[in-house]
Design a protein around this motif. Sequence first.
Motif, PDB file in Angstrom:
ATOM      1  N   GLY A  27       0.819  -1.208   0.000  1.00  0.00           N
ATOM      2  CA  GLY A  27       0.000   0.000   0.000  1.00  0.00           C
ATOM      3  C   GLY A  27       0.852   1.257   0.000  1.00  0.00           C
ATOM      4  N   PHE A  28       1.924   1.248   0.806  1.00  0.00           N
ATOM      5  CA  PHE A  28       2.876   2.359   0.834  1.00  0.00           C
ATOM      6  C   PHE A  28       3.497   2.568  -0.556  1.00  0.00           C
ATOM      7  CE2 PHE A  28       7.423   3.405   1.107  1.00  0.00           C
ATOM      8  CZ  PHE A  28       7.377   4.657   1.703  1.00  0.00           C
ATOM      9  N   THR A  29       3.872   1.479  -1.225  1.00  0.00           N
ATOM     10  CA  THR A  29       4.467   1.584  -2.551  1.00  0.00           C
ATOM     11  C   THR A  29       3.478   2.161  -3.562  1.00  0.00           C
ATOM     12  OG1 THR A  29       5.771  -0.392  -2.024  1.00  0.00           O
ATOM     13  CG2 THR A  29       5.742   0.312  -4.316  1.00  0.00           C
ATOM     14  N   SER A  30       2.202   1.773  -3.451  1.00  0.00           N
ATOM     15  CA  SER A  30       1.180   2.271  -4.372  1.00  0.00           C
ATOM     16  C   SER A  30       1.016   3.783  -4.259  1.00  0.00           C
ATOM     17  CB  SER A  30      -0.156   1.576  -4.088  1.00  0.00           C
ATOM     18  OG  SER A  30      -1.204   2.147  -4.853  1.00  0.00           O
ATOM     19  N   ILE A  84      -2.031  -1.717  -5.189  1.00  0.00           N
ATOM     20  CA  ILE A  84      -3.060  -1.663  -4.148  1.00  0.00           C
ATOM     21  C   ILE A  84      -3.861  -2.961  -4.128  1.00  0.00           C
ATOM     22  CG2 ILE A  84      -5.042  -0.672  -5.379  1.00  0.00           C
ATOM     23  CD1 ILE A  84      -3.689   0.545  -2.002  1.00  0.00           C
ATOM     24  N   GLY A  85      -3.995  -3.631  -5.309  1.00  0.00           N
ATOM     25  CA  GLY A  85      -4.650  -4.935  -5.342  1.00  0.00           C
ATOM     26  C   GLY A  85      -3.838  -5.998  -4.624  1.00  0.00           C
ATOM     27  N   ILE A  86      -2.519  -5.998  -4.840  1.00  0.00           N
ATOM     28  CA  ILE A  86      -1.649  -6.946  -4.135  1.00  0.00           C
ATOM     29  C   ILE A  86      -1.689  -6.681  -2.630  1.00  0.00           C
ATOM     30  CG2 ILE A  86       0.737  -7.716  -3.864  1.00  0.00           C
ATOM     31  CD1 ILE A  86       1.165  -7.017  -6.813  1.00  0.00           C
ATOM     32  N   SER A  87      -1.728  -5.408  -2.260  1.00  0.00           N
ATOM     33  CA  SER A  87      -1.784  -5.082  -0.828  1.00  0.00           C
ATOM     34  C   SER A  87      -3.063  -5.594  -0.193  1.00  0.00           C
ATOM     35  CB  SER A  87      -1.670  -3.563  -0.642  1.00  0.00           C
ATOM     36  OG  SER A  87      -2.899  -2.909  -0.936  1.00  0.00           O
ATOM     37  N   GLU A  88      -4.160  -5.601  -0.959  1.00  0.00           N
ATOM     38  CA  GLU A  88      -5.433  -6.094  -0.424  1.00  0.00           C
ATOM     39  C   GLU A  88      -5.352  -7.583  -0.103  1.00  0.00           C
ATOM     40  OE1 GLU A  88     -10.190  -6.098  -1.660  1.00  0.00           O
ATOM     41  OE2 GLU A  88      -8.681  -5.243  -3.000  1.00  0.00           O
ATOM     42  N   ILE A  89      -4.657  -8.337  -0.957  1.00  0.00           N
ATOM     43  CA  ILE A  89      -4.504  -9.769  -0.719  1.00  0.00           C
ATOM     44  C   ILE A  89      -3.752 -10.032   0.583  1.00  0.00           C
ATOM     45  CG2 ILE A  89      -3.412 -11.876  -1.601  1.00  0.00           C
ATOM     46  CD1 ILE A  89      -3.931 -10.801  -4.418  1.00  0.00           C
ATOM     47  N   PHE A  90      -2.737  -9.206   0.862  1.00  0.00           N
ATOM     48  CA  PHE A  90      -1.896  -9.445   2.040  1.00  0.00           C
ATOM     49  C   PHE A  90      -2.362  -8.706   3.293  1.00  0.00           C
ATOM     50  CE2 PHE A  90       1.062 -10.601  -1.371  1.00  0.00           C
ATOM     51  CZ  PHE A  90       1.531 -11.810  -0.890  1.00  0.00           C
ATOM     52  N   ALA A  91      -3.172  -7.676   3.152  1.00  0.00           N
ATOM     53  CA  ALA A  91      -3.609  -6.920   4.328  1.00  0.00           C
ATOM     54  C   ALA A  91      -5.067  -7.184   4.671  1.00  0.00           C
ATOM     55  CB  ALA A  91      -3.385  -5.420   4.099  1.00  0.00           C
ATOM     56  N   SER A  92      -5.952  -7.077   3.697  1.00  0.00           N
ATOM     57  CA  SER A  92      -7.384  -7.181   3.979  1.00  0.00           C
ATOM     58  C   SER A  92      -7.804  -8.606   4.311  1.00  0.00           C
ATOM     59  CB  SER A  92      -8.183  -6.663   2.780  1.00  0.00           C
ATOM     60  OG  SER A  92      -9.562  -6.750   3.031  1.00  0.00           O
ATOM     61  N   ILE A  93      -7.435  -9.566   3.442  1.00  0.00           N
ATOM     62  CA  ILE A  93      -7.871 -10.953   3.669  1.00  0.00           C
ATOM     63  C   ILE A  93      -7.254 -11.530   4.944  1.00  0.00           C
ATOM     64  CG2 ILE A  93      -7.933 -13.274   2.682  1.00  0.00           C
ATOM     65  CD1 ILE A  93      -7.968 -11.966  -0.089  1.00  0.00           C
ATOM     66  N   LEU A 125       2.257  12.717   1.849  1.00  0.00           N
ATOM     67  CA  LEU A 125       1.893  12.793   3.264  1.00  0.00           C
ATOM     68  C   LEU A 125       1.246  11.492   3.721  1.00  0.00           C
ATOM     69  CD1 LEU A 125       1.549  14.355   5.924  1.00  0.00           C
ATOM     70  CD2 LEU A 125      -0.600  15.277   5.006  1.00  0.00           C
ATOM     71  N   LEU A 126       0.334  10.937   2.908  1.00  0.00           N
ATOM     72  CA  LEU A 126      -0.268   9.643   3.239  1.00  0.00           C
ATOM     73  C   LEU A 126       0.790   8.551   3.334  1.00  0.00           C
ATOM     74  CD1 LEU A 126      -3.538   9.508   1.073  1.00  0.00           C
ATOM     75  CD2 LEU A 126      -3.364   9.704   3.551  1.00  0.00           C
ATOM     76  N   ALA A 127       1.770   8.587   2.427  1.00  0.00           N
ATOM     77  CA  ALA A 127       2.847   7.594   2.470  1.00  0.00           C
ATOM     78  C   ALA A 127       3.637   7.703   3.768  1.00  0.00           C
ATOM     79  CB  ALA A 127       3.766   7.775   1.262  1.00  0.00           C
ATOM     80  N   GLY A 128       3.914   8.924   4.215  1.00  0.00           N
ATOM     81  CA  GLY A 128       4.627   9.115   5.475  1.00  0.00           C
ATOM     82  C   GLY A 128       3.840   8.594   6.663  1.00  0.00           C
ATOM     83  N   ILE A 129       2.523   8.876   6.685  1.00  0.00           N
ATOM     84  CA  ILE A 129       1.677   8.370   7.769  1.00  0.00           C
ATOM     85  C   ILE A 129       1.672   6.849   7.768  1.00  0.00           C
ATOM     86  CG2 ILE A 129      -0.693   8.274   8.629  1.00  0.00           C
ATOM     87  CD1 ILE A 129      -1.091  11.108   7.519  1.00  0.00           C
ATOM     88  N   GLN A 130       1.566   6.249   6.566  1.00  0.00           N
ATOM     89  CA  GLN A 130       1.567   4.790   6.455  1.00  0.00           C
ATOM     90  C   GLN A 130       2.889   4.198   6.944  1.00  0.00           C
ATOM     91  OE1 GLN A 130      -0.596   1.715   4.601  1.00  0.00           O
ATOM     92  NE2 GLN A 130       0.443   1.732   6.562  1.00  0.00           N
ATOM     93  N   ALA A 131       4.006   4.831   6.599  1.00  0.00           N
ATOM     94  CA  ALA A 131       5.313   4.306   6.999  1.00  0.00           C
ATOM     95  C   ALA A 131       5.474   4.328   8.515  1.00  0.00           C
ATOM     96  CB  ALA A 131       6.423   5.119   6.334  1.00  0.00           C
ATOM     97  N   VAL A 132       5.082   5.427   9.155  1.00  0.00           N
ATOM     98  CA  VAL A 132       5.228   5.547  10.610  1.00  0.00           C
ATOM     99  C   VAL A 132       4.360   4.504  11.324  1.00  0.00           C
ATOM    100  CG1 VAL A 132       4.795   7.047  12.583  1.00  0.00           C
ATOM    101  CG2 VAL A 132       5.882   7.972  10.531  1.00  0.00           C
ATOM    102  N   THR A 133       3.105   4.379  10.887  1.00  0.00           N
ATOM    103  CA  THR A 133       2.219   3.425  11.554  1.00  0.00           C
ATOM    104  C   THR A 133       2.595   1.980  11.239  1.00  0.00           C
ATOM    105  OG1 THR A 133       0.653   3.729   9.730  1.00  0.00           O
ATOM    106  CG2 THR A 133       0.257   4.968  11.750  1.00  0.00           C
ATOM    107  N   ALA A 134       3.245   1.743  10.103  1.00  0.00           N
ATOM    108  CA  ALA A 134       3.708   0.386   9.798  1.00  0.00           C
ATOM    109  C   ALA A 134       4.776  -0.047  10.802  1.00  0.00           C
ATOM    110  CB  ALA A 134       4.248   0.314   8.378  1.00  0.00           C
ATOM    111  N   VAL A 135       5.665   0.878  11.164  1.00  0.00           N
ATOM    112  CA  VAL A 135       6.671   0.577  12.185  1.00  0.00           C
ATOM    113  C   VAL A 135       5.998   0.288  13.521  1.00  0.00           C
ATOM    114  CG1 VAL A 135       8.631   1.510  13.480  1.00  0.00           C
ATOM    115  CG2 VAL A 135       8.451   1.925  11.013  1.00  0.00           C
ATOM    116  N   LEU A 136       4.983   1.102  13.875  1.00  0.00           N
ATOM    117  CA  LEU A 136       4.240   0.872  15.105  1.00  0.00           C
ATOM    118  C   LEU A 136       3.513  -0.472  15.055  1.00  0.00           C
ATOM    119  CD1 LEU A 136       3.211   1.948  17.840  1.00  0.00           C
ATOM    120  CD2 LEU A 136       1.354   3.083  16.588  1.00  0.00           C
ATOM    121  N   PHE A 137       2.948  -0.802  13.894  1.00  0.00           N
ATOM    122  CA  PHE A 137       2.257  -2.078  13.740  1.00  0.00           C
ATOM    123  C   PHE A 137       3.203  -3.256  13.954  1.00  0.00           C
ATOM    124  CE2 PHE A 137       1.057  -5.698  11.095  1.00  0.00           C
ATOM    125  CZ  PHE A 137      -0.250  -5.928  11.493  1.00  0.00           C
ATOM    126  N   LEU A 138       4.402  -3.171  13.400  1.00  0.00           N
ATOM    127  CA  LEU A 138       5.376  -4.252  13.574  1.00  0.00           C
ATOM    128  C   LEU A 138       5.709  -4.465  15.048  1.00  0.00           C
ATOM    129  CD1 LEU A 138       7.810  -3.537  10.594  1.00  0.00           C
ATOM    130  CD2 LEU A 138       6.271  -5.499  10.836  1.00  0.00           C
TER     131      LEU A 138
END
Length: 575
Positions: free
Chosen positions: A412-415, A462-471, A538-551
């Motif tokens: 999602g970040f890459t998209s 974003i489709g690949i991200s859905e397979i790995f995040a949503s499902i 800006l969305l990419a930055g928010i996603q990156a920060v929360t991805a670290v928190l998620f890990l």
Amino acid sequence: MSAPEEQPSRSGELQPLVARGPRGSRRWRRTAAAAVLLVEMLERAAFFGVTSNLVLYLNSLNFNWDGEHASRATLLFLGASYLLAPVGGWLADVYLGRFLTISLSLLLYLATSGLLLTTITDDGRRSFCGEMPELPLEPACPSTNCQGSRSSPYCATTLYLVLLLLALAASSVRSNLTSFGADQVMDLGRDATRRFFNWFYWSINLGAILSLLVVAFIEQNISFLWGYSIIVGLVGLAFFIFLFATPVFITKPPTGSQVSSMLKLAFQNCCPCQRPSSRNSEGAHLLPDQRSNHPGPSPQDMANFQVLVKILPVMVTLVPYWMVYFQMQSTYVLQGLHLHIPNIFRTNPNISLSLRSDSSNYRIPEAWLLLANVVVILILVPVKDHLIDPLLLQCKLLPSALKKMALGMFFGFTSIIVAGVLEKERLQYIAANQTVPQLIGKDLYYAAPLSIWWQIPQYLLIGISEIFASIPGLEFAYSEAPRSMQGAIMGIFFCLSGVGSLLGSGLVALLSFPGGWMYCPKDFGNINNCQMDRYFFLLAGIQAVTAVLFLWIAGRYERTRQDPASQSSSSRVRS
């Protein structure tokens, strides 16, 4: 045939779960499941028919909404359609039961889609909204000194009300039709239930393909009147099929909800003055509504609450991913409208733009790029299920659901990064005054001479991200929840995805104030003076920060799960 199974209702009486007659046979169970799948396909086709071109519809000459307002309305609609999911589930659990809730929701769906169709006609708009102020679409202002007027969008109150009711109906169908369909095949075994969910997922995507290939093309190139008429027809057909299949359906009575118990426990944990009273263990075997007459929470409620406290942080840190995910149906669409969209049929270059007939100006619908998302899911899900996952399992390298979700966040970040880079390149053409006028339907847009096919990578990612995040997210919410709270936690999962869409809408609104990156009133519907690339970054930055928190949260959760004492406690809760 054996007697029907029974279960105590909220009033204490025994009510049949399986109806008498042929409905208990294997053939009729499959017929009932097939009816549910068909209803889901038609409903999703109608839903995507609204969302895929909602930005274009609000941005058209019918309403003259600018790009920022149109994107915000789409994000609000998408967010509400997820955020309101627990409402339909709660009504079904406590009062109406799933069958009646789905029936009433489809009826509301039909009525509100009919109202949306009414706003397309001139008489309908005048009846609901009054006369529209004259504000035609114009090219970007060539001077930095000219000023644009910003007023409330035309017909905003009516459209927001209709979209809110439509979102309520769609969310109620979503939260109940899945479990209602699983009820039809539950007694056929776990394999039948698993296969139902596979086909249910495919029905969703089949409805999306039907909507994008047919409805989106008609809306963009022929008429929104015809496109929205098809949407009303799809909902009406879904409603008819659901009622027609009533004799073969298995229905269950409402059994109560644990929402009130969870809210009481949350309040007691936040307020030191509130202490739960001691209860005897027999309360754990009562239904939620029967337990509510006792002075405090049962041990089962306490155990469920502790599980919820552990699961909720994982799902909350997924919210920024949903902020990115829902861009493909809002700002990605807006970006595509300002890229060069090729004609399907070759036009005569000697004919002026204003004189070209509608039949010679059919353009590839921008919404068709969503097909890249759908197709990659339809292809990769079976490949992943039959080839990749078994191979990884054999090598003992199959990642957990949480690790898959982290990988989905990365895609999602890459998209969104790819979208930002493309938008930055597009704006360079605009700054050099290199624009291409293109007529989409009856609306004129000034696009950069970059092909819209450059958007395909961001849709694929974003489709690949859905397979790995949503499902895997659904898998995590279902598998980690106690049996008595699976419906509630699944509702929270959908609700938080809606929160992500609403936060994305709020961020667009915040950046649309004077001086913000999305403030471009002098464009009158175009976005050529906005700085949407910075919004994407800006969305990419928010996603990156929360991805670290998620890990960090996911690692802590998995370490807790590996603790023997925690495993023993969790197994008792889920039993």
